[in-house]
Design a protein around this motif. Structure first.
Motif, PDB file in Angstrom:
ATOM      1  N   GLU A  14       5.830  57.231   2.270  1.00 59.40           N
ATOM      2  CA  GLU A  14       6.504  56.060   2.799  1.00 59.40           C
ATOM      3  C   GLU A  14       7.878  56.401   3.381  1.00 59.40           C
ATOM      4  O   GLU A  14       8.327  55.786   4.328  1.00 59.40           O
ATOM      5  N   LYS A  28      -2.411  63.908   7.893  1.00 56.08           N
ATOM      6  CA  LYS A  28      -3.299  63.435   6.835  1.00 56.08           C
ATOM      7  C   LYS A  28      -4.750  63.843   7.044  1.00 56.08           C
ATOM      8  O   LYS A  28      -5.526  63.866   6.096  1.00 56.08           O
ATOM      9  N   ASP A 179      -1.520  59.066  -0.079  1.00 55.08           N
ATOM     10  CA  ASP A 179      -0.442  58.240   0.472  1.00 55.08           C
ATOM     11  C   ASP A 179      -0.601  56.816  -0.054  1.00 55.08           C
ATOM     12  O   ASP A 179      -1.548  56.115   0.287  1.00 55.08           O
ATOM     13  N   SER A 180       0.349  56.380  -0.907  1.00 59.79           N
ATOM     14  CA  SER A 180       0.225  55.060  -1.508  1.00 59.79           C
ATOM     15  C   SER A 180       0.465  53.934  -0.505  1.00 59.79           C
ATOM     16  O   SER A 180       0.161  52.778  -0.799  1.00 59.79           O
ATOM     17  N   SER A 181       1.024  54.261   0.676  1.00 61.43           N
ATOM     18  CA  SER A 181       1.207  53.221   1.692  1.00 61.43           C
ATOM     19  C   SER A 181      -0.080  52.958   2.466  1.00 61.43           C
ATOM     20  O   SER A 181      -0.173  51.983   3.204  1.00 61.43           O
ATOM     21  N   ASP A 182      -1.077  53.821   2.280  1.00 60.60           N
ATOM     22  CA  ASP A 182      -2.387  53.659   2.896  1.00 60.60           C
ATOM     23  C   ASP A 182      -3.312  53.031   1.854  1.00 60.60           C
ATOM     24  O   ASP A 182      -3.586  53.648   0.820  1.00 60.60           O
ATOM     25  N   LYS A 184      -6.448  52.649   1.510  1.00 63.03           N
ATOM     26  CA  LYS A 184      -7.625  53.438   1.147  1.00 63.03           C
ATOM     27  C   LYS A 184      -7.241  54.594   0.230  1.00 63.03           C
ATOM     28  O   LYS A 184      -7.883  54.839  -0.797  1.00 63.03           O
ATOM     29  N   GLU A 185      -6.179  55.332   0.614  1.00 66.51           N
ATOM     30  CA  GLU A 185      -5.748  56.458  -0.201  1.00 66.51           C
ATOM     31  C   GLU A 185      -5.147  55.979  -1.517  1.00 66.51           C
ATOM     32  O   GLU A 185      -5.210  56.678  -2.534  1.00 66.51           O
ATOM     33  N   ASN A 186      -4.539  54.804  -1.487  1.00 65.20           N
ATOM     34  CA  ASN A 186      -3.947  54.266  -2.706  1.00 65.20           C
ATOM     35  C   ASN A 186      -5.017  54.005  -3.770  1.00 65.20           C
ATOM     36  O   ASN A 186      -4.822  54.256  -4.959  1.00 65.20           O
ATOM     37  N   ASP A 586      -3.609  45.362  -3.456  1.00 67.63           N
ATOM     38  CA  ASP A 586      -4.168  46.017  -2.269  1.00 67.63           C
ATOM     39  C   ASP A 586      -4.849  45.005  -1.353  1.00 67.63           C
ATOM     40  O   ASP A 586      -4.745  45.074  -0.125  1.00 67.63           O
ATOM     41  N   GLU A 590      -4.100  44.281   2.559  1.00 72.10           N
ATOM     42  CA  GLU A 590      -5.115  44.329   3.618  1.00 72.10           C
ATOM     43  C   GLU A 590      -5.200  43.000   4.363  1.00 72.10           C
ATOM     44  O   GLU A 590      -5.390  42.952   5.576  1.00 72.10           O
TER      45      GLU A 590
END
Length: 591
Positions: A14, A28, A179-182, A184-186, A586, A590
């Protein structure tokens, strides 16, 4: 039992703080993700195999092969484990302040491999052991000399140094790969922590079954040699994936801030308080509201006349900000609860010292197969896994319906349940030991070692509550600017628990003139030592209740709940409550 780092990846991608191995912003599509995280999990698996394979069966080697007294052997094991957890603070500090997590894990994993290799040598060279004997048949045993123990001590504490550095950083480095800002990855990060705990459990179960069996039936050199090879393989796998990782730049350790505030408050102790707190440094820009608790620390934020004339008057080593002072206050407010968590780990340490020693005086055969004494600790890990699942899937849901609280049971309630179970575990241990000794002395036969299963199960259930409760408490109650302190505080409770065990054993030995804790348990009174721990547990629990009733939980907003879910994932496995909160958050992102 495990400890993991809580530096989750929230502040990584982030703020642009994650780079690849060349120092460039991460791509990424080529770095991070499950492949990189999987390689990092291999290092943790190797660490578990080494540490658990050694600690859970070391006391039988010290008593049986080196002919050391039971009390001294127990202290060697608890001091080793206490030092390992304490050195985790050093590993966390170096990673935060200078080296970064990757270098810290790689360096300390290499150190751990050297330690296990030296331990293999210490247990395989004949001159490092005294002559063989059997004290139970009346033989005179010569205790290992200082020279013979020197290499063993060196190996153990090199391993403790390496294990501590791995323990405090490996899970944080793994979480950096997402990446916790993504969104999906979070979500993948949550599953990473589940798999992280799976690797911990897998390594522990392999260690207390296969490796302990090899140590007892094939040879210590084989058992420890496989551990050393596993650690070397883990280092090779970690380094082999260098080009795939996302690296977080060191941001400085919060320990520095705490030390600086305390130092400045002491230096300025003779200054008078300002007539209005608004005169304190950065009062109006503080991220944390000013409080009157521990007012003496406010002096660290006073800008006196001599400092104001200095060009560097706002240097952090001259004056602290109100935010820094209040964050230090929040950490210090956790100390009362912290102090009452220590005794749980003192009780826990008995599961890999005296309880294992008890098993050597009991019948351990299943058919024609003799179960190694150290392998009985498998019931401890089964209990932890079982009650962790029950806690999430049953107890939390029932408690949520009764209390109408989405959290179900609070972190301090979890800790309280764990402390109660530790008391029950010591009562069970005392009763079983009394029965074992009476049968051995009066009836001339040994009872089954499976009488030890209840105490393993009860203490394991206690850990399922106490571990998550303690870590959740320190994570959620720590200030936002000092989240990494939660791992440090938790590590120190484990460390102090092992050291308190060593201290208690030494005090009991002197107070009873060695009558309670003897190498031949049939001639001692180990059950009285367990009763002592149970009584201390009751006193500690009452103090815990008093502190808990006075504690006021920090107000949690949505973002802090998200942070806590990420951080709590570094425990072992996210609680059901936090998982649901995380997923709800999340979905909002979204939408």
């Amino acid at each position: 039992m495990v400890l993991v780092d809580n530096h989750a990846g929230k502040d990584g991608a982030e703020d642009g703080n994650l780079v690849d191995f060349r120092g460039n912003p991460v791509d990424k599509s080529r770095t991070g993700g499950w492949l990189a995280a999987g390689l990092i999990l291999g290092t943790e698996l190797s660490e578990r195999v080494c540490v658990m394979g050694i600690s859970m069966n070391l006391v039988t080697y010290l008593v049986g092969d080196l002919h050391l007294p039971s009390s001294k052997s127990a202290n060697i094991v608890t001091n080793f484990m206490g030092t390992l957890n304490l050195l985790g603070l050093l590993g966390g500090f170096l990673a935060d302040a200078k080296l970064g997590r990757y270098l810290t894990v790689a360096i300390f994993a290499s150190i751990a491999a050297v330690g296990v290799a030296l331990l293999t040598l210490a247990t395989s060279i004949p001159s490092m052991k005294p002559p063989e004997c059997n004290p139970r048949k009346g033989g005179h045993c010569i205790e290992a000399s200082g020279q013979q123990l020197a290499l063993l001590y060196t190996a153990l504490y090199i391993l403790a140094l390496g294990g501590g550095g791995i323990k405090s950083n490996v899970s944080g480095f793994g979480s950096d790969q997402f990446d916790s800002s993504d969104p999906k990855e979070n979500k993948s990060m949550i599953y990473f922590f589940n798999r992280f705990y799976f690797c911990i459990s897998l390594g522990s179960l392999f260690a207390v079954t296969v490796l302990v069996y090899l140590q007892d039936n094939v040879g210590r050199a084989w058992g420890y040699g496989i551990s050393a090879g596993t650690m070397v393989l883990g280092v090779a796998v970690l380094i082999g994936g260098t080009t795939l990782y996302r690296f977080k730049k060191p941001q400085g350790s919060p320990l520095t801030i705490i030390w600086r505030v305390l130092l400045l408050a002491w230096r300025k102790r003779k200054l008078t308080y300002p007539s209005d707190p608004g005169f304190l440094n950065e009062y109006h820009n503080a991220k944390v509201p000013h409080t009157h608790m521990l007012r003496c620390l406010d002096k660290a934020a006073i800008l006196d006349d001599s400092a104001a004339a200095n060009e560097d008057s706002k240097s952090p080593w001259i004056v602290s900000t109100v935010t820094e002072v209040e964050e230090v206050k929040m950490v210090l407010k956790l100390i009362p609860i912290w102090s009452t968590c220590i005794l749980f780990w003192t009780v826990y340490s008995q599961m890999n010292t005296f309880t294992i020693e008890q098993a050597t005086f009991m019948i351990r055969k299943v058919g024609n197969f003799a179960v190694p004494a150290g392998s009985l600790s498998v019931f401890l890990f089964i209990s932890i896994l079982l009650f962790t699942s029950i806690n999430e899937r049953v107890i939390v849901r029932i408690a949520r319906k009764i209390t109408h609280n989405t959290q179900g049971i609070t972190s301090l309630q979890r800790v309280g349940i764990g402390l109660l179970l530790s008391i029950v575990g010591m009562v069970a241990s005392a009763l079983v030991e009394k029965r074992r000794r009476e049968h051995a002395i009066h009836h001339k036969f040994n009872i089954s070692a499976f009488w030890l299963v209840p105490q393993f199960f009860i203490v394991g259930a206690g850990e399922a509550f106490a571990y998550v409760g303690q870590l959740e408490f320190f994570i959620r109650e720590a200030p936002e600017g000092m989240k990494s302190m939660s791992t440090g505080l938790f590590l120190s409770t484990l460390s102090m628990g092992y050291f308190v065990s060593s201290l208690l054993v030494s005090i009991v030995q002197k107070a009873t003139k060695g009558r309670w804790l003897k190498s031949n348990l049939n001639k001692g009174k180990l059950d009285l030592f367990y009763w002592l721990l149970a009584v201390l547990g009751v006193i500690n629990f009452l103090i815990f209740i008093a502190f808990s009733m006075k504690h006021q939980y920090k107000v949690q907003n949505l973002s802090s709940i998200d942070d806590s879910a990420e951080e709590l994932g570094n425990w072992k496995d996210l609680t059901l409550d936090n998982k649901e909160k995380k997923l709800e958050a999340d979905e909002k992102v979204e939408a």
